[in-house]
Each structure stands twice: as structure tokens, then as C-alpha cells.
Write a protein that holds these residues in place. Structure first.
Motif, PDB file in Angstrom:
ATOM      1  N   MET A   1       0.821  -1.217   0.000  1.00 15.51           N
ATOM      2  CA  MET A   1       0.000   0.000   0.000  1.00 15.51           C
ATOM      3  C   MET A   1       0.846   1.254   0.000  1.00 15.51           C
ATOM      4  N   GLU A   2       2.153   1.118   0.251  1.00 14.23           N
ATOM      5  CA  GLU A   2       3.012   2.296   0.246  1.00 14.23           C
ATOM      6  C   GLU A   2       3.147   2.887  -1.154  1.00 14.23           C
ATOM      7  N   LEU A   3       2.875   2.057  -2.192  1.00 14.19           N
ATOM      8  CA  LEU A   3       3.000   2.524  -3.570  1.00 14.19           C
ATOM      9  C   LEU A   3       1.667   3.037  -4.133  1.00 14.19           C
ATOM     10  N   VAL A   4       0.592   2.907  -3.346  1.00 15.27           N
ATOM     11  CA  VAL A   4      -0.719   3.373  -3.782  1.00 15.27           C
ATOM     12  C   VAL A   4      -0.907   4.825  -3.363  1.00 15.27           C
ATOM     13  N   HIS A   5      -1.568   5.588  -4.219  1.00 15.45           N
ATOM     14  CA  HIS A   5      -1.837   6.998  -3.896  1.00 15.45           C
ATOM     15  C   HIS A   5      -2.620   7.070  -2.594  1.00 15.45           C
ATOM     16  N   PRO A   6      -2.209   7.914  -1.670  1.00 19.57           N
ATOM     17  CA  PRO A   6      -2.866   7.971  -0.346  1.00 19.57           C
ATOM     18  C   PRO A   6      -4.384   8.126  -0.432  1.00 19.57           C
ATOM     19  N   ALA A   7      -4.856   8.853  -1.459  1.00 24.67           N
ATOM     20  CA  ALA A   7      -6.303   9.071  -1.563  1.00 24.67           C
ATOM     21  C   ALA A   7      -7.038   7.793  -1.953  1.00 24.67           C
ATOM     22  N   ASP A   8      -6.319   6.855  -2.609  1.00 19.41           N
ATOM     23  CA  ASP A   8      -6.966   5.624  -3.062  1.00 19.41           C
ATOM     24  C   ASP A   8      -6.814   4.479  -2.068  1.00 19.41           C
ATOM     25  N   VAL A   9      -5.924   4.624  -1.055  1.00 14.78           N
ATOM     26  CA  VAL A   9      -5.676   3.549  -0.083  1.00 14.78           C
ATOM     27  C   VAL A   9      -6.942   3.146   0.667  1.00 14.78           C
ATOM     28  N   PRO A  10      -7.750   4.058   1.222  1.00 16.45           N
ATOM     29  CA  PRO A  10      -8.947   3.641   1.982  1.00 16.45           C
ATOM     30  C   PRO A  10      -9.889   2.777   1.156  1.00 16.45           C
ATOM     31  N   GLY A  11     -10.056   3.091  -0.105  1.00 12.41           N
ATOM     32  CA  GLY A  11     -10.965   2.308  -0.944  1.00 12.41           C
ATOM     33  C   GLY A  11     -10.474   0.899  -1.152  1.00 12.41           C
ATOM     34  N   THR A  28     -12.699  -6.010  -8.964  1.00 14.68           N
ATOM     35  CA  THR A  28     -11.892  -5.212  -9.895  1.00 14.68           C
ATOM     36  C   THR A  28     -11.781  -3.804  -9.337  1.00 14.68           C
ATOM     37  N   ALA A  29     -10.625  -3.223  -9.400  1.00 14.83           N
ATOM     38  CA  ALA A  29     -10.408  -1.878  -8.863  1.00 14.83           C
ATOM     39  C   ALA A  29      -9.465  -1.109  -9.777  1.00 14.83           C
ATOM     40  N   GLN A  30      -9.640   0.213  -9.779  1.00 17.49           N
ATOM     41  CA  GLN A  30      -8.773   1.104 -10.549  1.00 17.49           C
ATOM     42  C   GLN A  30      -8.253   2.158  -9.603  1.00 17.49           C
ATOM     43  N   TYR A  31      -6.954   2.390  -9.592  1.00 17.81           N
ATOM     44  CA  TYR A  31      -6.345   3.298  -8.631  1.00 17.81           C
ATOM     45  C   TYR A  31      -5.041   3.822  -9.198  1.00 17.81           C
ATOM     46  N   ARG A  32      -4.438   4.738  -8.464  1.00 20.88           N
ATOM     47  CA  ARG A  32      -3.170   5.340  -8.895  1.00 20.88           C
ATOM     48  C   ARG A  32      -2.007   4.666  -8.160  1.00 20.88           C
ATOM     49  N   VAL A  42      -2.077   5.143 -13.716  1.00 20.26           N
ATOM     50  CA  VAL A  42      -3.392   4.589 -13.442  1.00 20.26           C
ATOM     51  C   VAL A  42      -3.335   3.077 -13.688  1.00 20.26           C
ATOM     52  N   VAL A  43      -3.680   2.309 -12.667  1.00 17.34           N
ATOM     53  CA  VAL A  43      -3.583   0.855 -12.727  1.00 17.34           C
ATOM     54  C   VAL A  43      -4.982   0.255 -12.556  1.00 17.34           C
TER      55      VAL A  43
END
Length: 538
Positions: A1-11, A28-32, A42-43
Motif C-alpha cells: 500500500m506504500e505505492l498506492v496513492h494515499p487518496a486511493d488507499v482507503p478504498g 476489480t479496482a482502478q487506482y493510482r 493509473v492501474v
């Protein structure tokens, strides 16, 4: 989760928390996701919960970079937004139709009248949405465009809520299976055209039925159209008039003047006047004209109204002739009365005075004084008789001419009012007796007005010639025409009488207020009489 955008971590954490206890859960999820270069990509990830599978005991996640796809989608959305804004800003409707006549897409701008909502049309056939004849026409044009790959168009009308709307359709190929129909509401244009047609019809009716000649002429002076009255005026048919220049329809001697006048008409300096028109047989007709502007066959033209004033001119000439005859008769009667007064009363009074003088010489005492007084009274009456006879018909006018008569009248005015006019009289003026009498009577009236209404302390009288015209001018330093108060009616009647007296001889009167105070009266009279003397003697 350290590589995920902080705004997308909670989701993501929420998805994991909800799915970890559910065997074989797929999400399925889409995040930064952070790239090694520090940018965010965008992944898109698909995860399967295999924690309960003893062979795997983990959550398997398959991910791919979709940054470019998302950027393309954002660009597409922005483009679609711009396109939607552009479509909403245009007044036209856009329709995509296939070869079978099925609506594939419909866009209708705000305020565009339609019988159905655009969303309700998509998927329907033309035959379900349009009247049969119109659906057949639209499908025919659509198939023709698909076959020829060439644009086509047609106009139609459709009733919407009881109101007829007129449309213009432009059909172009969109793809191998679709055509794009751009439809514009032209109701306002059609209605305006109908009004123009009605207006043109009314104009043609008035044009053809007018008793006055009407010419439509170009600004270059060429006749483009003419009504029946114009043909009658020139004694010709319409074909003879069309194409003629304005200078060809007047006598040759006037063509230069007419060309100059026409230039003033084109520039707007002249809108009415009088002149002469030339008939096809060479005869000349006096006319009056007025000019307007209009549009003819998409260009600005002149609308020339011409009226034959031959009868009016004849009537005016007759009126002038009658006026001359009346004035001549009046002056002749005044002359006769003047002679009778001078000869009969004058001689009788002169004889009476001699008798009184003879008796006076024979008497003595009080009776002699009374007779002497009576003789003085007789002398006064003789002077009055001479004055009355002179005012009725001044003999000096017949004997010495208008110059001497003007000088005599101004001296009589000075004697009567105490106001000595300043005289400037050209010597040797020769003038026919009848217009000369009219000018003399005008001088009398002008001096009478000065004495009664002007309250002037100075009067100037001048008499001169210019060519064949005699000019009389009377100037005073009084109150002026605008300040005569209660005298206006009497002054107006006097001026009316002056103009009436001048009119038979083509004379004019011009009144001006002097800037320093007072009134300037300018009178012009032709020196030669053009009256029919034989008619005047009848």
C-alpha cells in the motif's frame, strides 16, 4: 500500500477487508500507483481471493497499466463535451439514419420545435416518426446519398401542435451505412418570404393601377420598368420605354439640366420638382415628379412618380389671365373715375372758387370775410379732389414711368407721415404699364404697412433692374414681422393682397427680418407684360 496513492488507499483497504473472508471473491479496482520516476500511473487490478485454497493461500492480483487509455478517455470526454456545446450553440438539428431508415442518433438544440423527444426517436424508423409522404422522401434521399456518396437536400413542412414549421434538410454521407441529416428550421424565412411576396403583389397592383406614371430606374438613369400610365404619358408601349435613359425622355435642350438634376436625385439632394417629358411623337408634356428609393431584383433603384400637369397648367394660365383681366379692368375703372373726379369735380370746384372770389371782391364787411373763408374751404376740397384722383390713377406713372411714380409716392408718404425715405432709384427704367401699375400698388401697400405697423424711424426704398426683371426693395428699422402682435391678421391680409396682385404677372414677394431689427421686403416683377391684350380688353 506504500505505492498506492494515499487518496486511493482507503478504498482498496475496504475492498480487501470486505472480500478476504469470502472464498473465491473476485473484485476489480482502478487506482493510482507510484512509478519509480515519481509519477502516478493509473492501474486496473483484478483480484481473486484464494486464501482458502491450501495450494495458494493468498490473494492473487493481476494488474495492468491503463494510464494511456484513461487519458484517451478523458480527451474523448472533453472532445464530446466540446462537440455537445458546439451542437447546442447551433440552430440546426443533427440526425444519423441508416439505410433502413432507423434513427441511430438525434441531437436537437434548445428551442428547436419537435414532435417527439430525441431519446425517444433513437432506434425508431422514419416511418414511425414522420408522416408517410415525408418518411418516404427522407428514406429515398438517404439511400441515394449512400449509393452516390454525394450530398443532397430537400425542403419540407411539418405540423407540430397545430403549427406548420418549414425545414431545410442537408443530407451527407457519414459512413458506409449511415447518413448525417442537418436540419434547419426556416419557418421565419419562409414567412418573411411570404410577406415579401404579398408586399410585391400589393406593389404590383398599385404599380399597374396608379393613375400617375411610375418608373423604376437604376441609379445610372436607365428605365428598368414602367407602368401603363407611364406608357400613356409618353405615348408608347412598355417595350419602347424599357432600357431608355432618363435624358432620352426629355426635350434635347433640357438634357444637360436633367442630367445634373438626376445626379442630385441620386445623391438625395432633390426629391421632387417639375419639368417637361417628351412623348414618342415629339410633343412635350409638363410634369411634376417625386422620387423614392426601393429594392428591385436585389439592387437599390429609384422609384419615380410622374404626373401630367398639362390641365393644371392650363387652369393656372386661365386663372392668371382672369386675374390680369380683373386687375386691368379695376385699374381701367380707377383711371376712368380718376378722370371723372379730376375733370368734372375739379372743373366744377374751380368754377365755384372763381365765383366765390368774384363775389368776395364785390362785398365789404363781415360777408366778405365769410366768403373768403368759403374760398379757402373750396381750395382745400380742390386739393383733396386732386389727391384722390392721383391715388386712384397717378398720371405721373403713365407720363413719366415707374421710377418717377415711385419717387412721387415716397414724397407723398413723407408728407403724410413725416418719415422721409432714403431713395435709390435707377434711372431710365422702362416697364409695361400693367405690371408697372401692379408694382406701384405693391409699393403703396408696403409703405402703408410701414406707417401702420412697423414703428420705424428709418425707411429705405430702392428700385433697379436686372435683365428683364424690375426689383423693388423696401427696408425699415422697425419691430419686424415677428413682433407686430395684434396686427398679424391685418398684415397677413395685406401681404396676401400683394401676392395676389403680383401673381398674374409672375411677380414674387420675399419678406426677411433684418438682423439689426426691422423688415426687408423684396419684390420682383417682369418688366414686360406677356398678357393677351385682346383678352384683357374684352
Amino acid at each position: 500500500m506504500e505505492l498506492v496513492h494515499p487518496a486511493d488507499v482507503p478504498g482498496l483497504m475496504k475492498l480487501l477487508g470486505e472480500g478476504r473472508d469470502i472464498e473465491s471473491m473476485k473484485v476489480t479496482a482502478q487506482y493510482r500507483f507510484r512509478h519509480k520516476n515519481g509519477t502516478w500511473r493509473v492501474v486496473e487490478s483484478k483480484a481473486v481471493n484464494l486464501l482458502h485454497d491450501r495450494a495458494v493461500q493468498s490473494i492473487v492480483v493481476v494488474s495492468r497499466d491503463v494510464t494511456e487509455r484513461e487519458e484517451a478517455l478523458e480527451s474523448l470526454k472533453a472532445s464530446e463535451g466540446r462537440l455537445a456545446a458546439l451542437l447546442d450553440a447551433t440552430p440546426d438539428a443533427y440526425v444519423l439514419v441508416d439505410a433502413e431508415g432507423v434513427y441511430r442518433d438525434v441531437h436537437v438544440p434548445t428551442g428547436y420545435p419537435t414532435a417527439a423527444r430525441p431519446d425517444d426517436l433513437v432506434g425508431k424508423n422514419l416511418t414511425d416518426a414522420l408522416p408517410p409522404h415525408l418518411a418516404e422522401k427522407a428514406l429515398e434521399v438517404a439511400r441515394k446519398v449512400l449509393e452516390s456518396n454525394e450530398p443532397a437536400g430537400f425542403d419540407y413542412s411539418i405540423d407540430i401542435e397545430g403549427v406548420t414549421h418549414y425545414r431545410e434538410a442537408r443530407v451527407v454521407p457519414f459512413s458506409s451505412e449511415l447518413v448525417l441529416s442537418v436540419q434547419r428550421d426556416i419557418t421565419d424565412r419562409i414567412q418573411a418570404l411570404e410577406q415579401v411576396i404579398k408586399s410585391e403583389s400589393r406593389f404590383r397592383t398599385l404599380f399597374e393601377a396608379s393613375p400617375d406614371a411610375i418608373f423604376i430606374e437604376s441609379v445610372e438613369g436607365q428605365v428598368l420598368d414602367a407602368n401603363p400610365a407611364a406608357c400613356q404619358l409618353h405615348g408608347c408601349d412598355r417595350e419602347w420605354l424599357i432600357g431608355k435613359r432618363v435624358t432620352e425622355l426629355v426635350p434635347a435642350r433640357l438634357r444637360d439640366d436633367v442630367q445634373r438634376s438626376f445626379s442630385k436625385i441620386v445623391s438625395g439632394e432633390m426629391i421632387r420638382g417639375e419639368g417637361l417629358s417628351l412623348r414618342r411623337d415629339g410633343s412635350v408634356v409638363p410634369v411634376e415628379f417625386s422620387v423614392g428609393r426601393t429594392v428591385h431584383e436585389d439592387r437599390e433603384v429609384l422609384l419615380l412618380h410622374v404626373r401630367d400637369i398639362s390641365i393644371r397648367r392650363e387652369q393656372e394660365a386661365l386663372i392668371q389671365k382672369l386675374a390680369r383681366y380683373r386687375q386691368t379692368a379695376i385699374e381701367r375703372e380707377r383711371a376712368r373715375i380718376s378722370r371723372e373726379v379730376h375733370d368734372v369735380l375739379g372743373q366744377s370746384l374751380t368754377g365755384l372758387r372763381f365765383d366765390a372770389s368774384r363775389i368776395s371782391r364785390k362785398l365789404e364787411g363781415p360777408l366778405s370775410a365769410e366768403v373768403e373763408a368759403m374760398t379757402g374751404a373750396i381750395d382745400a376740397v380742390i386739393d383733396d379732389v386732386r389727391r384722390i384722383a392721383s391715388e386712384l390713377r397717378p398720371g405721373i406713372l403713365d407720363d413719366l414711368g415707374i421710377g418717377a411714380a415711385v419717387e412721387w409716392q415716397t414724397k407723398a408718404f413723407a408728407k403724410r407721415t413725416g418719415l422721409e425715405p432714403h431713395l435709390a432709384i435707377e434711372r431710365g427704367i422702362r416697364m409695361d404699364s400693367r405690371p408697372g401699375i401692379a408694382l406701384f400698388r405693391v409699393l403703396q401697400e408696403l409703405l402703408t404697412n410701414v406707417a401702420r405697423h412697423a414703428n420705424a424711424s428709418e425707411v429705405k426704398v430702392s428700385l433697379r433692374t436686372s435683365g428683364d426683371t424690375v426689383h423693388l426693395e423696401v427696408v425699415d428699422n422697425g419691430v419686424g414681422l415677428d413682433r407686430q402682435g395684434g396686427q398679424d391678421d391685418r398684415v397677413a391680409l395685406g401681404l396676401m393682397g400683394i401676392r395676389e396682385r403680383l401673381q398674374p404677372w409672375n411677380g414674387t414677394l420675399q419678406l426677411l427680418n433684418v438682423p439689426t431689427g426691422g423688415t426687408r421686403a423684396r419684390v420682383t416683377v417682369p418688366a414686360t407684360s406677356y398678357a393677351d391684350s385682346s383678352s384683357d380688353r374684352r
